[in-house]
Each structure stands twice: as C-alpha cells, then as structure tokens.
Design a protein around this motif. Structure first.
Motif, PDB file in Angstrom:
ATOM      1  N   ASP A  40       2.978   3.002   6.508  1.00 10.48           N
ATOM      2  CA  ASP A  40       2.117   3.060   5.478  1.00 10.48           C
ATOM      3  C   ASP A  40       1.616   4.398   4.708  1.00 10.48           C
ATOM      4  N   THR A  41       2.799   5.358   5.026  1.00 10.85           N
ATOM      5  CA  THR A  41       2.476   6.725   4.426  1.00 10.85           C
ATOM      6  C   THR A  41       3.760   6.949   3.446  1.00 10.85           C
ATOM      7  N   THR A  42       3.650   7.724   2.788  1.00  5.59           N
ATOM      8  CA  THR A  42       4.833   7.932   1.666  1.00  5.59           C
ATOM      9  C   THR A  42       5.886   8.723   2.940  1.00  5.59           C
ATOM     10  N   GLU A  43       5.642   9.602   3.634  1.00  2.00           N
ATOM     11  CA  GLU A  43       6.474  10.379   4.571  1.00  2.00           C
ATOM     12  C   GLU A  43       7.174   9.239   5.356  1.00  2.00           C
ATOM     13  N   LYS A  44       6.464   8.380   6.030  1.00  2.00           N
ATOM     14  CA  LYS A  44       7.092   7.427   6.982  1.00  2.00           C
ATOM     15  C   LYS A  44       7.883   6.336   6.235  1.00  2.00           C
ATOM     16  N   VAL A  45       7.447   6.035   4.957  1.00  2.80           N
ATOM     17  CA  VAL A  45       8.376   5.122   4.225  1.00  2.80           C
ATOM     18  C   VAL A  45       9.781   5.804   3.869  1.00  2.80           C
ATOM     19  N   MET A  46       9.482   6.984   3.231  1.00  2.00           N
ATOM     20  CA  MET A  46      10.751   7.852   2.668  1.00  2.00           C
ATOM     21  C   MET A  46      11.726   8.115   3.906  1.00  2.00           C
ATOM     22  N   GLU A  47      11.225   8.273   5.178  1.00  4.64           N
ATOM     23  CA  GLU A  47      12.043   8.713   6.231  1.00  4.64           C
ATOM     24  C   GLU A  47      12.776   7.293   6.581  1.00  4.64           C
ATOM     25  N   TYR A  48      11.914   6.214   6.616  1.00  6.37           N
ATOM     26  CA  TYR A  48      12.209   4.948   7.111  1.00  6.37           C
ATOM     27  C   TYR A  48      13.719   4.347   6.238  1.00  6.37           C
ATOM     28  N   LEU A  49      13.562   4.756   4.786  1.00 13.27           N
ATOM     29  CA  LEU A  49      14.476   4.389   4.018  1.00 13.27           C
ATOM     30  C   LEU A  49      15.458   5.258   3.471  1.00 13.27           C
ATOM     31  N   SER A  50      15.528   6.359   4.368  1.00  6.91           N
ATOM     32  CA  SER A  50      16.566   7.604   4.049  1.00  6.91           C
ATOM     33  C   SER A  50      16.326   8.175   2.636  1.00  6.91           C
ATOM     34  N   LEU A  51      15.225   8.270   2.251  1.00  5.86           N
ATOM     35  CA  LEU A  51      14.889   8.975   0.911  1.00  5.86           C
ATOM     36  C   LEU A  51      14.386  10.388   1.150  1.00  5.86           C
ATOM     37  N   THR A  52      14.726  11.081   0.342  1.00  9.41           N
ATOM     38  CA  THR A  52      14.360  12.632   0.461  1.00  9.41           C
ATOM     39  C   THR A  52      13.572  12.940  -0.882  1.00  9.41           C
ATOM     40  N   GLU A  53      12.904  14.295  -0.766  1.00 10.18           N
ATOM     41  CA  GLU A  53      12.277  14.834  -1.807  1.00 10.18           C
ATOM     42  C   GLU A  53      13.381  14.997  -3.092  1.00 10.18           C
ATOM     43  N   ASP A  54      14.681  15.189  -2.641  1.00  9.31           N
ATOM     44  CA  ASP A  54      15.742  15.477  -3.762  1.00  9.31           C
ATOM     45  C   ASP A  54      15.868  14.218  -4.542  1.00  9.31           C
ATOM     46  N   ASP A  55      15.485  12.860  -4.070  1.00  5.13           N
ATOM     47  CA  ASP A  55      15.630  11.982  -4.889  1.00  5.13           C
ATOM     48  C   ASP A  55      14.817  11.806  -5.590  1.00  5.13           C
ATOM     49  N   GLY A  56      13.539  12.162  -5.774  1.00  2.28           N
ATOM     50  CA  GLY A  56      12.486  12.470  -6.936  1.00  2.28           C
ATOM     51  C   GLY A  56      11.777  11.085  -7.226  1.00  2.28           C
ATOM     52  N   VAL A  57      11.667  10.497  -5.925  1.00  2.00           N
ATOM     53  CA  VAL A  57      10.782   9.227  -5.925  1.00  2.00           C
ATOM     54  C   VAL A  57       9.473   9.209  -5.073  1.00  2.00           C
ATOM     55  N   SER A  58       9.009  10.236  -4.538  1.00  2.00           N
ATOM     56  CA  SER A  58       7.857  10.480  -3.738  1.00  2.00           C
ATOM     57  C   SER A  58       6.598   9.998  -4.486  1.00  2.00           C
ATOM     58  N   ASP A  59       6.564  10.362  -5.738  1.00  2.00           N
ATOM     59  CA  ASP A  59       5.348   9.680  -6.589  1.00  2.00           C
ATOM     60  C   ASP A  59       5.320   8.466  -6.756  1.00  2.00           C
ATOM     61  N   ASP A  60       6.584   7.765  -6.973  1.00  2.00           N
ATOM     62  CA  ASP A  60       6.535   6.377  -7.175  1.00  2.00           C
ATOM     63  C   ASP A  60       6.298   5.688  -5.552  1.00  2.00           C
ATOM     64  N   VAL A  61       6.996   6.118  -4.661  1.00  2.08           N
ATOM     65  CA  VAL A  61       6.409   5.502  -3.271  1.00  2.08           C
ATOM     66  C   VAL A  61       5.047   5.699  -3.284  1.00  2.08           C
ATOM     67  N   GLN A  62       4.437   6.868  -3.257  1.00  2.00           N
ATOM     68  CA  GLN A  62       2.827   7.064  -3.199  1.00  2.00           C
ATOM     69  C   GLN A  62       2.076   5.880  -4.126  1.00  2.00           C
ATOM     70  N   ALA A  63       2.676   5.652  -5.266  1.00  2.00           N
ATOM     71  CA  ALA A  63       2.161   4.682  -6.114  1.00  2.00           C
ATOM     72  C   ALA A  63       1.961   3.340  -5.652  1.00  2.00           C
ATOM     73  N   ILE A  64       3.345   3.093  -5.129  1.00  2.00           N
ATOM     74  CA  ILE A  64       3.496   1.647  -4.555  1.00  2.00           C
ATOM     75  C   ILE A  64       2.506   1.424  -3.409  1.00  2.00           C
ATOM     76  N   LEU A  65       2.591   2.674  -2.544  1.00  2.00           N
ATOM     77  CA  LEU A  65       1.569   2.538  -1.280  1.00  2.00           C
ATOM     78  C   LEU A  65       0.158   2.303  -1.832  1.00  2.00           C
ATOM     79  N   ASP A  66      -0.330   3.095  -2.858  1.00  2.00           N
ATOM     80  CA  ASP A  66      -1.647   2.810  -3.251  1.00  2.00           C
ATOM     81  C   ASP A  66      -2.249   1.403  -3.654  1.00  2.00           C
ATOM     82  N   ILE A  67      -1.103   0.736  -4.401  1.00  3.36           N
ATOM     83  CA  ILE A  67      -1.447  -0.709  -4.470  1.00  3.36           C
ATOM     84  C   ILE A  67      -1.187  -1.611  -3.596  1.00  3.36           C
ATOM     85  N   PHE A  68      -0.143  -1.610  -2.820  1.00  2.00           N
ATOM     86  CA  PHE A  68       0.271  -2.566  -1.607  1.00  2.00           C
ATOM     87  C   PHE A  68      -0.428  -2.479  -0.460  1.00  2.00           C
TER      88      PHE A  68
END
Length: 94
Positions: A40-68
C-alpha cells in the motif's frame, strides 16, 4: 524538433488494461492487485512489481494508490465514504 507532451491519466476512470509501464508489462490492474495483496505504499508496490525510479512511473503509482487504497480499505474495514475526508485522510476527490 517536436516536443513530447505527456497526458495525465485519470486513473479513477481508466480501464484495468491501461498501461502504467509498458516496458515492464505493468498495467493498472497489476497495481490494484498489489494493493489487494497488501502493498500500500509507492515503494512497496514498485518493489513488488520490479519497477524502479528509472522507469519514471512513481508519480503514476502514487496517484493510483491515492485513489484505490481508500476504496479497498473501505471494502476491507467497512464503513464506506462518509463524504468527509477527516475519517480516512482523503484521496478519493470528494
């Protein structure tokens, strides 16, 4: 030279198959499933899905978390939305 303009996605209205990171085959449904699985945090989701800061999606992940996250927590813990963000911290746009 053409300028690239990124469109912001309305994640609350986007279909489940909307790509979050096409390069790694991660879609909105994967983020929502990770929340259901307890991430339920950006860091946990990104680690779980093997995403990194280099993928440039952390803002989108956070926006999705804020909603869901509030919606899913409402399902888990009952109560639903009272229309007052004082009880849950907001994030749903009411």
């Amino acid at each position: 030279m053409e300028e690239f303009v990124s469109e912001r996605v309305d994640w609350g209205r986007a279909p489940a198959d909307t790509p979050v990171c096409e390069e790694k085959n991660v879609y909105l449904r994967d983020i929502v499933q990770s929340i259901l699985d307890g991430y339920d945090t950006t860091e946990k989701v990104m680690e779980y899905l093997s995403l990194t800061e280099d993928d440039g999606v952390s803002d989108d992940v956070q926006a999705i978390l804020d909603i869901f996250v509030p919606v899913i927590n409402s399902w888990r813990f009952g109560g639903g939305c009272s229309g007052s963000c004082a009880s849950c911290g907001g994030g749903c746009g009411v």
